[in-house]
Scaffold this active site. Structure first.
Site, mmCIF file in Angstrom:
data_model
loop_
_atom_site.group_PDB
_atom_site.id
_atom_site.type_symbol
_atom_site.label_atom_id
_atom_site.label_comp_id
_atom_site.label_asym_id
_atom_site.label_seq_id
_atom_site.Cartn_x
_atom_site.Cartn_y
_atom_site.Cartn_z
ATOM 1 C CE1 TYR A 144 -3.526 2.672 0.656
ATOM 2 C CE2 TYR A 144 -2.355 3.452 2.352
ATOM 3 C CZ TYR A 144 -3.354 3.579 1.586
ATOM 4 O OH TYR A 144 -4.328 4.643 1.795
ATOM 5 C CG ASP A 239 5.918 3.594 1.022
ATOM 6 O OD1 ASP A 239 6.180 4.302 1.613
ATOM 7 O OD2 ASP A 239 4.578 3.220 0.359
ATOM 8 C CE LYS A 267 1.348 4.918 8.410
ATOM 9 N NZ LYS A 267 1.170 4.222 7.204
HETATM 10 C C1 LIG Z 1 0.445 4.573 5.720
HETATM 11 C C2 LIG Z 1 1.185 4.457 4.584
HETATM 12 C C3 LIG Z 1 1.247 5.153 3.332
HETATM 13 C C4 LIG Z 1 0.090 6.405 3.286
HETATM 14 O O1 LIG Z 1 0.393 7.574 4.448
HETATM 15 P P1 LIG Z 1 -0.865 8.441 4.674
HETATM 16 O O2 LIG Z 1 -0.258 9.312 5.549
HETATM 17 O O3 LIG Z 1 -1.591 7.588 5.456
HETATM 18 O O4 LIG Z 1 -1.179 9.115 3.616
HETATM 19 C C5 LIG Z 1 1.967 5.042 2.366
HETATM 20 N N1 LIG Z 1 2.840 4.090 2.356
HETATM 21 C C6 LIG Z 1 2.795 3.378 3.335
HETATM 22 C C7 LIG Z 1 3.983 1.854 3.209
HETATM 23 C C8 LIG Z 1 2.074 3.284 4.464
HETATM 24 O O5 LIG Z 1 2.269 2.483 5.379
#
Ligand SMILES: *Cc1c(COP(=O)(O)O)cnc(C)c1O
Length: 431
Positions: A144, A239, A267
């Protein structure tokens, strides 16, 4: 446990907010029952509207590596508030945070601050496309990367939780250049690159996946990705929105010793406030406006409140690095070992995947879960029953089989004892 106040709030919420929540997984749809409404957080604990306390095993889905309301972060934010919350002009704080990020993650030579992980990944991909002059991108099933249109193909997290095959509202044309491969599968990668390798702008992945539940990379997989993307001139994007500052101070790339071309963060880097970042090799980042032709902007990007929270978070982690990450490894391993033993004791087949403080208990007969297909074979009904037992006895585990739990440095040994006790009873209850 009494949940009357949460129930009434949920009723009100349903009237004015779709599904009553501002992000889908919070609604508990995949596990049954109604969500509890949170009143406050204290260290490793959440307190709900009815006064119930829960050991928090999600930490706002990752950001709260040091628990809720860390006094040093709170005091820095409070001090900043009086000086203004946003200027739309550069500040010293942004420079300091950018320096701290580049120092922590050496593959990042230049970095741009944004306000969420979603913005970070979509902007990084735009830069990679601008840099290479190519359109096609590769992502992996069950990974994701936020909710940008072209990244919602076979995505993990809420899409997986709700079992949606695809996302309505995304024109087919928008995902036409998104190629999705199974995770941890070297053959499909080689075949793809062997045929259209020179048309691929970038490969984006979660180096340790958290969004189909925790799924680590197989031995040599990340190395393979590095070699093949270099060979064909495709940009390798890690990511690390979830893994950055969690799996080590330098993220998964430090832990596995791989240097990507670009990295996305979110995060933890925001210290609990909305902040993301994308960065990488200077020659790629210099394609971004105003230096280069790749446009990307944000009214609240780099706002001093979020930046202050992020800066203090990174200071705390840098100062405590040795102790904090060793402790997270230790409680992660302990929790994973206990979950395996307790489930076995109750006669419930599970596979527990764990990397550092990320952990998932897959309710499955399979002894290995290394991709989305295998993750999806889990018994989500039994998981839901187990989740509800845990919640009812004071453990807030992720309300989805396809989300990693996140342990925090705020958890004491007796908190982990408590987690084990409740998990033991919960396994027996669903046996
Ligand atoms: C949470 C997450 C996102 C998206 O971040 P948001 O701040 O919710 O838009 C993208 N990539 C990864 C791997 C994530 O865990």
């Amino acid at each position: 446990m009494e949940h009357e106040k949460s129930r009434l709030l949920f009723e009100e919420a349903l009237k004015v907010i779709p599904g009553g929540v501002n992000s889908p997984v919070r609604a508990f749809k995949a596990v049954g029952g109604d969500p509890v409404f949170i009143e406050r957080g204290e260290g490793a604990y959440l307190v709900d509207a009815d006064g119930n306390r829960y050991l928090d095993c999600i930490g706002s889905w990752g950001p709260l590596l040091l628990g809720h309301a860390h006094p040093r972060i709170v005091s820095k934010i409070s001090a900043q508030l009086g000086r203004g919350t946003t200027f739309g002009a550069p500040t010293k704080l942004e420079v300091r945070l950018a320096q701290a990020i580049c120092e922590a993650v050496p593959s990042i030579e230049k970095v741009r601050l944004v306000s969420s992980g979603t913005e970070a990944t979509m902007s990084a991909i735009r830069a990679a496309r601008g840099f290479t002059g190519r359109d096609k991108i590769v992502k992996f099933e069950g990974n994701y990367h936020g909710h940008a249109d072209f990244l919602l193909a076979k995505a993990g997290s809420g899409i997986a939780t709700l079992g949606l095959p695809e996302c309505a509202g995304v024109p087919v044309a928008y995902t036409a250049d998104t190629i999705t491969l199974p995770f941890n599968d070297v053959d499909s990668l080689e075949t793809l690159f062997g045929t259209i390798g020179t048309e691929i702008a970038c490969v984006i992945l979660e180096p340790v996946v958290g969004n189909m539940g925790c799924v680590p990379p197989s031995d040599g997989y990340l190395q393979k990705l590095r070699v093949i993307t270099s060979k064909y001139g495709a940009v390798l994007i890690f990511d690390e929105v979830m893994t950055g500052f969690r799996l080590s101070y330098g993220g998964a790339q430090e832990r596995y010793g791989i240097t990507p071309d670009m990295t996305t963060l979110g995060k933890i880097v925001g210290g609990g406030l909305p902040l993301g970042a994308y960065g990488g090799r200077a020659e790629i980042m210099d394609k971004v406006a105003p230096v280069g032709p790749v446009y990307q902007a944000g009214t609240l990007s780099g706002n001093p409140v979020a930046v202050t929270a992020g800066l203090e978070m990174l200071s705390l982690l840098r100062e405590g690095k040795e102790v904090i990450y060793a402790r997270l490894e230790q409680i992660g391993e302990r929790a994973a070992d206990s979950m395996r033993a307790l489930a076995a004791n109750a006669g419930i087949p599970v596979t527990v995947n764990q990397v550092g403080s990320m952990i998932t208990v897959f309710f499955t007969q399979k002894t290995v879960v290394k991709d989305f297909d295998q993750a999806k074979r889990s018994d989500t009904v039994r998981f839901g029953a187990w989740f509800r037992e845990m919640l009812e006895h004071g453990i807030y585990w992720p309300p989805s089989q396809f989300e990693s739990a996140f342990l925090s440095y705020a958890m004491s040994d007796s908190d982990i004892d408590h987690l084990e006790k409740v998990a033991e009873a919960a396994f027996l209850a669903v046996a």
